[in-house]
Design a protein around this motif. Structure first.
Motif, PDB file in Angstrom:
ATOM      1  N   ARG A 138       0.843  -1.188   0.000  1.00 52.73           N
ATOM      2  CA  ARG A 138       0.000   0.000   0.000  1.00 52.73           C
ATOM      3  C   ARG A 138       0.874   1.231   0.000  1.00 52.73           C
ATOM      4  O   ARG A 138       1.701   1.416   0.882  1.00 52.73           O
ATOM      5  N   GLU A 193      -5.237  10.797  -8.253  1.00 48.77           N
ATOM      6  CA  GLU A 193      -5.975  11.004  -7.007  1.00 48.77           C
ATOM      7  C   GLU A 193      -7.394  10.441  -7.038  1.00 48.77           C
ATOM      8  O   GLU A 193      -7.848   9.822  -6.082  1.00 48.77           O
ATOM      9  N   LYS A 194      -8.100  10.649  -8.118  1.00 47.90           N
ATOM     10  CA  LYS A 194      -9.500  10.225  -8.167  1.00 47.90           C
ATOM     11  C   LYS A 194      -9.642   8.711  -8.060  1.00 47.90           C
ATOM     12  O   LYS A 194     -10.689   8.202  -7.654  1.00 47.90           O
ATOM     13  N   TRP A 195      -8.575   7.987  -8.417  1.00 50.19           N
ATOM     14  CA  TRP A 195      -8.664   6.524  -8.433  1.00 50.19           C
ATOM     15  C   TRP A 195      -7.894   5.886  -7.279  1.00 50.19           C
ATOM     16  O   TRP A 195      -7.720   4.673  -7.255  1.00 50.19           O
ATOM     17  N   LYS A 196      -7.461   6.703  -6.311  1.00 52.26           N
ATOM     18  CA  LYS A 196      -6.721   6.160  -5.166  1.00 52.26           C
ATOM     19  C   LYS A 196      -7.550   5.149  -4.372  1.00 52.26           C
ATOM     20  O   LYS A 196      -7.000   4.247  -3.742  1.00 52.26           O
ATOM     21  N   TRP A 197      -8.859   5.317  -4.414  1.00 51.26           N
ATOM     22  CA  TRP A 197      -9.717   4.423  -3.647  1.00 51.26           C
ATOM     23  C   TRP A 197      -9.563   2.960  -4.095  1.00 51.26           C
ATOM     24  O   TRP A 197      -9.823   2.033  -3.324  1.00 51.26           O
ATOM     25  N   GLU A 251      -6.857   1.410  -4.504  1.00 53.00           N
ATOM     26  CA  GLU A 251      -5.757   0.785  -3.761  1.00 53.00           C
ATOM     27  C   GLU A 251      -6.278  -0.041  -2.590  1.00 53.00           C
ATOM     28  O   GLU A 251      -5.868  -1.172  -2.368  1.00 53.00           O
ATOM     29  N   GLU A 252      -7.163   0.559  -1.799  1.00 56.43           N
ATOM     30  CA  GLU A 252      -7.691  -0.140  -0.629  1.00 56.43           C
ATOM     31  C   GLU A 252      -8.962  -0.902  -0.955  1.00 56.43           C
ATOM     32  O   GLU A 252      -9.464  -1.650  -0.122  1.00 56.43           O
ATOM     33  N   GLY A 253      -9.476  -0.703  -2.169  1.00 53.46           N
ATOM     34  CA  GLY A 253     -10.691  -1.389  -2.575  1.00 53.46           C
ATOM     35  C   GLY A 253     -10.386  -2.607  -3.427  1.00 53.46           C
ATOM     36  O   GLY A 253      -9.671  -3.528  -3.008  1.00 53.46           O
ATOM     37  N   ASP A 274     -13.886  15.675  -8.902  1.00 50.38           N
ATOM     38  CA  ASP A 274     -14.112  15.420  -7.476  1.00 50.38           C
ATOM     39  C   ASP A 274     -13.955  16.691  -6.649  1.00 50.38           C
ATOM     40  O   ASP A 274     -13.407  16.668  -5.553  1.00 50.38           O
ATOM     41  N   LYS A 304     -20.391  16.053   0.663  1.00 48.84           N
ATOM     42  CA  LYS A 304     -20.076  14.903  -0.179  1.00 48.84           C
ATOM     43  C   LYS A 304     -20.361  15.157  -1.648  1.00 48.84           C
ATOM     44  O   LYS A 304     -19.736  14.561  -2.514  1.00 48.84           O
TER      45      LYS A 304
END
Length: 1024
Positions: A9, A469-473, A475-477, A635, A963
């Motif tokens: 990570r 940045e927009k696709w960083k999620w 990594e943990e997903g 975003d 949000k």
């Protein structure tokens, strides 16, 4: 996640907005583009990202080498590309940029840098929604550190209008409609009925689209027109969902048939009527408002839907599906949004379809899911189909056994059925982006390419070994889940994975302690240091976790506001210096613009470029609204209308209306008036009864706006030229002050903005501005003689203030007025001002007070600068009023803000039904909400009421409370207006609410009735 996977990570990184470097190949060699063959397992994939003509331009005009892999399935033979200047290469290994259509097979992804340049792959990667089957592909772009290849996804290329620019949507719609008509024909045959759709051409069987359309029109369409469709089926009804290019393509294709467009409300009558003409095909373009409703029963609102999708459910299964013969589904879907239809709803839809058919066959027998989201918007779409086998029948698990199966068409590469036209279109729209990318690599990108370069950056999923940045999620997903799975099964070789080669250094204990006790401060940038900035700056600087920069073109003013705060600094900035302004914005987390509204779109564009949130107190202009899609896709939140008016008025109104809705009350009248005034003791003896606590030019411009509102069931419009004479005198919002109201722009859109219900169900809807009595009459006279003109043709160059009015009147009359001639001046006044003979003495006295009558003493306006070049009268008057009507701190002069809402409600007949007007026996309630604020020695009332909401909204942004993304006002999310109102109340600026009840109807609310009387009298008395 296993402990051994932790080092996979990556730590958070800063947003990459552009490459910081350019490249050239050794010895000045050319850049190289490779065109790959598509995955050999996709036997129907015949598209190509570039045409031979485009390749010729790249080789001969762009000085690029083009390599191409051999493929005999491609729509153009490889010989055409060789003639254009391309070279055949088996692996494309020398290519800097590799182009394909669908995902590159894993073993063909080129990951090593070539000639010192990291490779770039362009494709539809199908990774950004977290598609699990493609996480291994995504990992290829993260596995070699800074030398990892760059992934650019065509699907993410967005134009200035916020819509996708590079894609095959329209062709998917056309091909999908054709394949679905063919599938429908087979489904009907299964029911024992032959239909004209048996002759619908399948797209791949024709050499070109014109040939397909000709066959559809002259064979299928002609048979329907002459012979009709089978009576046993009832009317053929085709429903199309979606609002993008897919839906447009499907609808365009259907126009080749004898169609009749209907709306959703007509479906029941259409299907049940035995006299319905069967020589037509009935098409309904189904929109979200036709089937999405809030769970509380209220109607669909687009902005609310995208803010709170979890609050909506679909009624498509009951309202639309049972009446259709064929559904062409072209709407997109994401996991956080409600499905168009679930498995359970399909069963309900088919149950109702049997009832609706009343013995007829063919209701809801076939679905063409052109969007092809497996288990997505249509949960019962269980798999993709192929062009070899384009449809299948299915029965979801929850489908009762007595219900028939449904035929599904779900080909996922539909545009390849039209390979020639689809490829030509794709190549044409891709080419400008490709040349921009090439120029960026060379370091020669021009100014005209900035917009395309920004679009390319937004379309970049991964670069230099990192997800953007927009696709960083991811990594943990899904990506993290995939990596964990590989580790557990032993198939993921950590030691050979480049992402793991460089283990991050471990911080020292002291460093860990320091980072834990001294968190990084958030940075806020305030642009502007004018009249309302002070309270916002003071509030923000009270937050110890924030550093504030105030940037202004008047440095002493900014320094005065910041010098008492250790966490604030002042900077001199010229907003025309885009580079310096961009650097400042780039250093902030949130930008607050207190500049005039005209500057906000420019600031917004820089915030988009630097990926920064923006807060303003101004109305959302058309130019700012045009940034919505870009902000949403980036975003970012661009929060506007969060000052006083607009701002507190929105927040307080929405709060009251939400409470009434929760009580099942129907709103029949809504009036809202707001104004900033001098305190009564500071207004005595002053013409206009006004002093400026905000932009003088803004006040003058407001006097030019037209207005529209609804009053006692009548929609009224006031032209800008009459906005001041058609005012509302004796406005009853204060027990002690004589006030008048001026209608404020267009009130009618607030029926939707405030979720008041259908406009026809609202008796009165008026928003207006408050002034002391007499303001409108004098300001209208100023307008009549030309002092508020804005056009270049009106420009004048007075040599003295006593010359100002005369020159403005000359421009208005288009003939000279002799200097120092009272008779000619009076004659001109009589011509320009209605009823001037009765009011001229008072009017000239007012001009004398301002020092601008032709007969004023030169000393009366001494020290106020005149323009040095021809200037519009409104700007000259702005300068004058700024000096003459400013607050005098030495006299402790103070201002006053008044905000007043009146809402008339009555019990609703049903939670879901409104009536056009309450019955005569119903009780009405008059709800009032008011705010009265006086300025003090610290700051003006206007500064408090504008600056503090801006600060509180900024806190919401910093804390992640908001949000929603895009360009919005405070009403878009409950968390915004609730927090702003509660924070204002803590500062002593809370709204004062009350309610009065009336038995039966008695002429409406107090304010509502006064407006009606005034407007009726005024309209009856107008003679000019």
């Amino acid at each position: 996640m296993t402990a051994s996977a932790t080092f996979l990570r990556r730590a958070p990184i800063s947003v990459r907005t552009s490459r910081a470097r350019s490249y050239s190949t050794p010895g000045g060699g050319k850049l190289t583009i490779g065109i790959r063959r598509e995955d050999p397992t996709r036997i129907w994939e015949r598209r190509c990202p570039l045409t031979p003509d485009t390749v010729h331009d790249l080789v001969h005009k762009q000085n690029v080498d083009v390599l191409i892999q051999n493929c005999e399935r491609r729509v153009w033979p490889v010989e055409e590309f060789i003639k254009a200047g391309a070279q055949v290469h088996p692996t494309l290994s020398p290519a800097n940029i590799t182009l394909g259509i669908k995902e590159t097979p894993l073993n063909e992804v080129l990951t090593d840098a070539v000639s010192g340049i990291p490779r770039t792959h362009f494709m539809f990667s199908h990774t950004t929604k977290g598609q699990a089957y493609n996480m291994e592909l995504l990992n290829k772009f993260l596995s070699n550190g800074a030398l990892s290849p760059t992934l650019v996804d065509y699907e993410l290329l967005i134009g200035p209008d916020g819509k996708r620019t590079v894609g095959f949507g329209w062709f998917a719609g056309v091909a999908g409609a054709l394949e679905s008509l063919s599938a429908l024909a087979h489904a009907l045959l299964e029911l024992g009925v032959s239909s004209p759709f048996l002759y619908a051409p399948r797209p791949h069987t024709h050499p070109s689209l014109p040939s397909i359309l000709h066959t559809l029109r002259t064979v299928v369409g002609a048979q329907i027109s002459s012979q009709g469709t089978p009576k046993s089926l009832g009317p053929i009804v085709i429903g199309v969902t979606g609002t993008g290019k897919v839906a447009t393509g499907a609808l365009d294709l259907l126009k080749e048939l004898p169609i009749c467009m209907v709306n959703a409300d007509q479906l029941d009558a259409l299907v049940s009527d035995p006299a319905t003409d069967l020589h037509k095909i009935y098409v309904v373009h189904v929109l979200p408002e036709d089937y999405f409703v809030r769970k509380d029963g209220s109607a669909y609102s687009r902005s609310d839907y995208y803010s709170h999708p979890q609050e909506y459910i679909s009624t498509f299964h009951s309202r639309i599906a049972p009446y259709l013969t064929l559904l062409l589904h072209g709407a997109g879907w994401a996991p956080t949004y409600p499905r168009l239809m679930t498995n359970e709803q399909l069963a309900l839809a088919m149950e109702k379809a049997i009832q609706v058919g009343n013995g007829k066959l063919g209701r809801f027998v076939c679905v063409g899911d052109i969007s092809c989201d497996v288990e997505g918007g249509l949960e019962f779409l269980s798999r993709h189909s192929t062009l070899s086998s384009p449809f299948y029948t299915t029965k979801p698990p929850s489908h009762p056994s007595h219900l028939p199966e449904i035929t599904m068409m779900s080909v996922d590469i539909l545009p390849t059925a039209l390979p020639l036209e689809a490829s030509e279109h794709f190549s044409n729209v891709l080419y400008p982006y490709l040349t921009t990318y090439l120029n960026a690599l060379r370091g020669t990108r021009g100014e005209g390419e900035a917009e395309r370069w920004e679009a390319l950056q937004r379309a970049t999923v991964a670069t230099e070994g990192e997800l953007n940045e927009k696709w960083k999620w991811l990594e943990e997903g899904p990506l993290g889940v995939w990596r964990d799975g590989m580790l557990k099964t032993g198939t993921f070789n950590v030691l050979n994975d480049g992402a793991s080669k460089a283990k991050p250094s471990t911080p020292s204990i002291s460093a860990k302690k320091e980072s834990a006790t001294i968190p990084k401060k958030k940075k806020v940038l305030v642009l502007g240091s004018g009249m309302v900035a002070g309270p916002a700056i003071d509030e923000i600087c009270s937050w110890k976790d924030v550093e504030l920069v105030v940037a202004s073109n008047i440095l002493p003013e900014a320094s005065r506001l910041t010098r008492k705060h250790p966490n604030a600094s002042a900077k001199l900035i010229d907003v025309s210096d885009r580079a310096s302004l961009g650097d400042l914005i780039g250093e902030a987390d949130v930008v607050i613009s207190l500049l005039p509204v005209a500057f906000h779109p420019k600031i917004g564009e820089l915030c988009l470029e630097k990926k920064k949130h923006l807060v303003t107190a101004s109305y959302i202009s058309d130019a700012m609204r045009g940034l919505h899609e870009k902000a949403e896709s980036s975003d970012l939140i661009f929060l506007n209308e969060i000052g006083l008016d607009p701002g507190i008025d929105h927040c307080s109104a929405i709060k009251m209306l939400s409470e009434l809705k929760a009580q099942n009350k129907q709103v029949v009248s809504f009036t809202s008036f707001c104004g900033g005034l001098p305190a009564p003791d500071c207004a005595e003896g002053i013409p206009l009864g006004y002093k400026f606590s905000w932009s003088p030019r803004g006040v003058l411009l407001a006097s030019l706006n037209s207005a529209r509102f609804k009053l006692m069931n009548s929609i009224e419009e006031i032209e800008g030229k009459n906005i001041l004479v058609e005012n509302f005198p004796d406005l009853p919002v204060s027990d002690v002050l004589r006030l008048e109201g001026i209608a404020n722009r267009d009130s009618l859109p607030y029926a939707d903005a405030y979720s008041l219900g259908a406009l026809e169900d609202i008796r009165t809807l008026v928003r207006g501005t408050i002034r002391y009595s007499g303001f409108s009459a004098l300001m209208h006279q100023f307008k009549c003689i030309g002092l508020v003109e804005t056009s270049p043709d009106s420009q004048i160059l007075p040599t003295s203030w006593s010359d100002f009015v005369r020159l403005a009147m000359e421009k208005k009359l288009n003939h000279p007025i002799p200097f120092n001639d009272p008779h000619s001046f009076q004659s001109a006044l009589n011509h320009l001002i209605p009823n001037a003979k009765e009011t001229s003495e008072e009017f000239i006295s007012n001009l004398d007070w301002f020092g601008i009558s032709p007969f004023s003493s030169p000393s009366s306006s001494r020290g106020i600068a005149l323009p040095i070049q021809p200037t519009a009268p409104i700007d000259i008057l702005t300068t004058l009023l700024t000096h003459k009507l400013s607050f005098d701190a030495s006299k402790n002069e103070r201002d006053l803000v008044i905000l007043s809402h009146e809402i008339v409600s009555c019990p609703s007949t049903s939670p879901h039904v409104t009536t056009h007007a309450p019955s005569p026996t119903q009780d009405e309630e008059i709800h009032t909400s008011s705010l009265v604020v006086y300025g003090d020695n610290e700051s003006s009332a206007m500064a408090k009421c504008v600056g503090l909401p801006v600060a509180f909204a900024t806190r919401c942004v910093l804390d992640g409370v908001i949000k929603v993304r895009g360009v919005h006002g405070p009403g878009v999310e409950r968390g915004i207006w609730e927090r702003v109102l509660s924070s204002l109340e803590e500062k002593g600026l809370g709204m004062n609410e009350s309610v009065a009840r009336k038995k039966g109807l008695s002429g409406g609310g107090i304010v509502e009735s006064a407006l009606h009387r005034a407007h009726a009298l005024r309209r009856g008395a107008l003679s000019f």
